[in-house]
Design a protein around this motif. Structure first.
Motif, PDB file in Angstrom:
ATOM      1  N   GLU A   1      63.303 -22.103 -33.623  1.00  0.00           N
ATOM      2  CA  GLU A   1      62.598 -20.849 -33.939  1.00  0.00           C
ATOM      3  C   GLU A   1      62.085 -20.884 -35.380  1.00  0.00           C
ATOM      4  OE1 GLU A   1      61.847 -18.209 -32.202  1.00  0.00           O
ATOM      5  OE2 GLU A   1      63.146 -18.242 -30.436  1.00  0.00           O
TER       6      GLU A   1
ATOM      7  N   ALA B   1      58.177 -21.017 -36.484  1.00  0.00           N
ATOM      8  CA  ALA B   1      57.618 -19.847 -37.180  1.00  0.00           C
ATOM      9  C   ALA B   1      57.027 -20.250 -38.529  1.00  0.00           C
ATOM     10  CB  ALA B   1      58.704 -18.790 -37.363  1.00  0.00           C
TER      11      ALA B   1
ATOM     12  N   PRO C   1      59.945 -22.018 -28.435  1.00  0.00           N
ATOM     13  CA  PRO C   1      59.353 -21.478 -29.664  1.00  0.00           C
ATOM     14  C   PRO C   1      58.157 -22.295 -30.146  1.00  0.00           C
ATOM     15  CG  PRO C   1      61.733 -21.650 -29.895  1.00  0.00           C
ATOM     16  CD  PRO C   1      61.381 -22.314 -28.598  1.00  0.00           C
TER      17      PRO C   1
ATOM     18  N   ARG D   1      55.162 -21.380 -27.881  1.00  0.00           N
ATOM     19  CA  ARG D   1      54.645 -20.036 -28.183  1.00  0.00           C
ATOM     20  C   ARG D   1      53.889 -20.042 -29.514  1.00  0.00           C
ATOM     21  NH1 ARG D   1      56.265 -15.863 -24.942  1.00  0.00           N
ATOM     22  NH2 ARG D   1      55.690 -14.430 -26.593  1.00  0.00           N
ATOM     23  N   ARG D   2      54.411 -20.777 -30.494  1.00  0.00           N
ATOM     24  CA  ARG D   2      53.725 -20.853 -31.797  1.00  0.00           C
ATOM     25  C   ARG D   2      52.398 -21.608 -31.646  1.00  0.00           C
ATOM     26  NH1 ARG D   2      52.391 -18.235 -35.976  1.00  0.00           N
ATOM     27  NH2 ARG D   2      52.055 -19.489 -37.836  1.00  0.00           N
TER      28      ARG D   2
ATOM     29  N   ALA E   1      49.992 -19.226 -30.248  1.00  0.00           N
ATOM     30  CA  ALA E   1      49.583 -18.210 -31.231  1.00  0.00           C
ATOM     31  C   ALA E   1      48.590 -18.805 -32.231  1.00  0.00           C
ATOM     32  CB  ALA E   1      50.806 -17.667 -31.956  1.00  0.00           C
TER      33      ALA E   1
ATOM     34  N   ALA F   1      51.942 -11.719 -24.098  1.00  0.00           N
ATOM     35  CA  ALA F   1      51.991 -11.239 -25.487  1.00  0.00           C
ATOM     36  C   ALA F   1      52.543 -12.361 -26.369  1.00  0.00           C
ATOM     37  CB  ALA F   1      52.887 -10.007 -25.578  1.00  0.00           C
ATOM     38  N   LEU F   2      51.875 -12.614 -27.471  1.00  0.00           N
ATOM     39  CA  LEU F   2      52.319 -13.689 -28.376  1.00  0.00           C
ATOM     40  C   LEU F   2      52.492 -13.127 -29.774  1.00  0.00           C
ATOM     41  CD1 LEU F   2      49.848 -16.423 -27.129  1.00  0.00           C
ATOM     42  CD2 LEU F   2      52.334 -16.516 -26.883  1.00  0.00           C
ATOM     43  N   ASP F   3      53.579 -13.531 -30.467  1.00  0.00           N
ATOM     44  CA  ASP F   3      53.811 -13.063 -31.839  1.00  0.00           C
ATOM     45  C   ASP F   3      52.599 -13.385 -32.696  1.00  0.00           C
ATOM     46  OD1 ASP F   3      56.275 -12.168 -31.237  1.00  0.00           O
ATOM     47  OD2 ASP F   3      57.354 -13.909 -32.049  1.00  0.00           O
ATOM     48  N   GLY F   4      52.171 -12.414 -33.485  1.00  0.00           N
ATOM     49  CA  GLY F   4      51.076 -12.659 -34.421  1.00  0.00           C
ATOM     50  C   GLY F   4      49.709 -12.374 -33.834  1.00  0.00           C
TER      51      GLY F   4
ATOM     52  N   SER G   1      47.222  -9.681 -31.997  1.00  0.00           N
ATOM     53  CA  SER G   1      47.216  -8.222 -31.854  1.00  0.00           C
ATOM     54  C   SER G   1      47.096  -7.791 -30.388  1.00  0.00           C
ATOM     55  CB  SER G   1      46.083  -7.630 -32.684  1.00  0.00           C
ATOM     56  OG  SER G   1      44.890  -8.301 -32.351  1.00  0.00           O
TER      57      SER G   1
END
Ligand code: URA
Length: 257
Positions: A59, A63, A167, A170-171, A174, A210-213, A215
């Motif tokens: 993670e 990140a 992780p 997903r990154r 993103a 939905a992905l971190d970062g 909108s």
């Protein structure tokens, strides 16, 4: 029966495609099965247990990566995943990082492991044909996998391996900021989509990711895996219907693709 007659019957029954590279005589008597032997102890590199802090480090590393190149380098240095020790190469991605369309497969096989590129074996060649059927190729999409190292002997990845690879995927997504993500097969569809529903039920229906970062959620289309389609040609018609849905959405959102 003469070989030509046997071939003619197969054609009449609708067998219009070779499934294997080599012919296989399914009428030949089965070879006697060898007596079961206890499994040999796995070499230390294969049996390496998952380190307890590995998911948290995955993670943190993912990140911290601000670019795709940094993410690839972080993944290459993430030796806590036991799969990294048995694989020949990291299989990170192929295709255009600026494309708004991303395909996510499951895990590399033998040919991908040797080449360090996803989907270059039989299922990859079939994927290329699927893409070509709706007028696209790897220059207008990105291709990656849920798991970036080949599991030994093509076994299924364990839950622990999936948790520590997710992780990074997903990154990666993103950072790519895609408009459309297509997951190929049950494993990537269920893992990214956070569902245990079966792929035959999920395929062909647009979902949101939905992905971190980011909108806004990204459009997500689950599809059947090309390797499954090669093994189960009767399902190709569903894949074709899904490809047409994808083409329709590309025409609306990514006119250049
Ligand atoms: N199958 C996958 O899911 N990914 C690959 O890269 C190759 C085969």
């Amino acid at each position: 029966m003469r070989a030509l007659d046997a071939l003619r019957i197969q054609l009449e029954w609708g067998a219009d495609e070779a499934l294997d590279a080599e012919p296989l005589d399914r009428t030949a008597p089965a070879a006697p099965r060898p007596a079961a032997r206890p499994s040999p102890a796995l070499p230390a590199s294969v049996a390496r247990p998952t380190l307890p802090g590995a998911p948290a480090r995955a993670e943190a590393l993912a990140a911290a990566a601000e670019t795709i190149e940094a993410l690839q380098a972080a993944l290459a240095g993430f030796t806590e995943c036991p799969l990294a020790a048995t694989a020949t190469n990291l299989v990170f991605a192929d295709g255009n990082p600026d494309a708004g369309l991303v395909f996510v497969g499951e895990a590399p096989g033998e040919e991908e492991d040797l080449a360090g590129r996803p989907f270059v074996g039989a299922s990859g060649r079939f994927l290329d044909r699927m893409l070509a059927s709706i007028g696209i190729d790897r220059t207008v999409c990105r291709i990656t996998n849920l798991i970036p190292w080949r599991p030994p002997g093509n076994r299924n990845p364990t839950d622990a391996e999936i948790v520590m690879c997710l992780p990074f995927l997903r990154r990666h997504l993103a950072l790519l900021r895609p408009t459309i993500v297509v997951t190929l097969g049950a494993l990537s569809t269920q893992t990214l989509g956070g569902t245990t529903a079966g792929i035959l039920r999920l395929r062909g229906t647009w979902r949101e990711l939905a992905l971190d970062g980011l909108s806004a959620p990204v459009a997500h289309l689950p599809m059947l895996h090309p390797a499954y389609l090669l093994r189960t040609p009767a399902r190709k018609k569903e894949a074709w219907a899904d490809l047409l849905k994808l083409r329709e959405r590309l025409d609306q959102s990514l006119p250049q693709a």
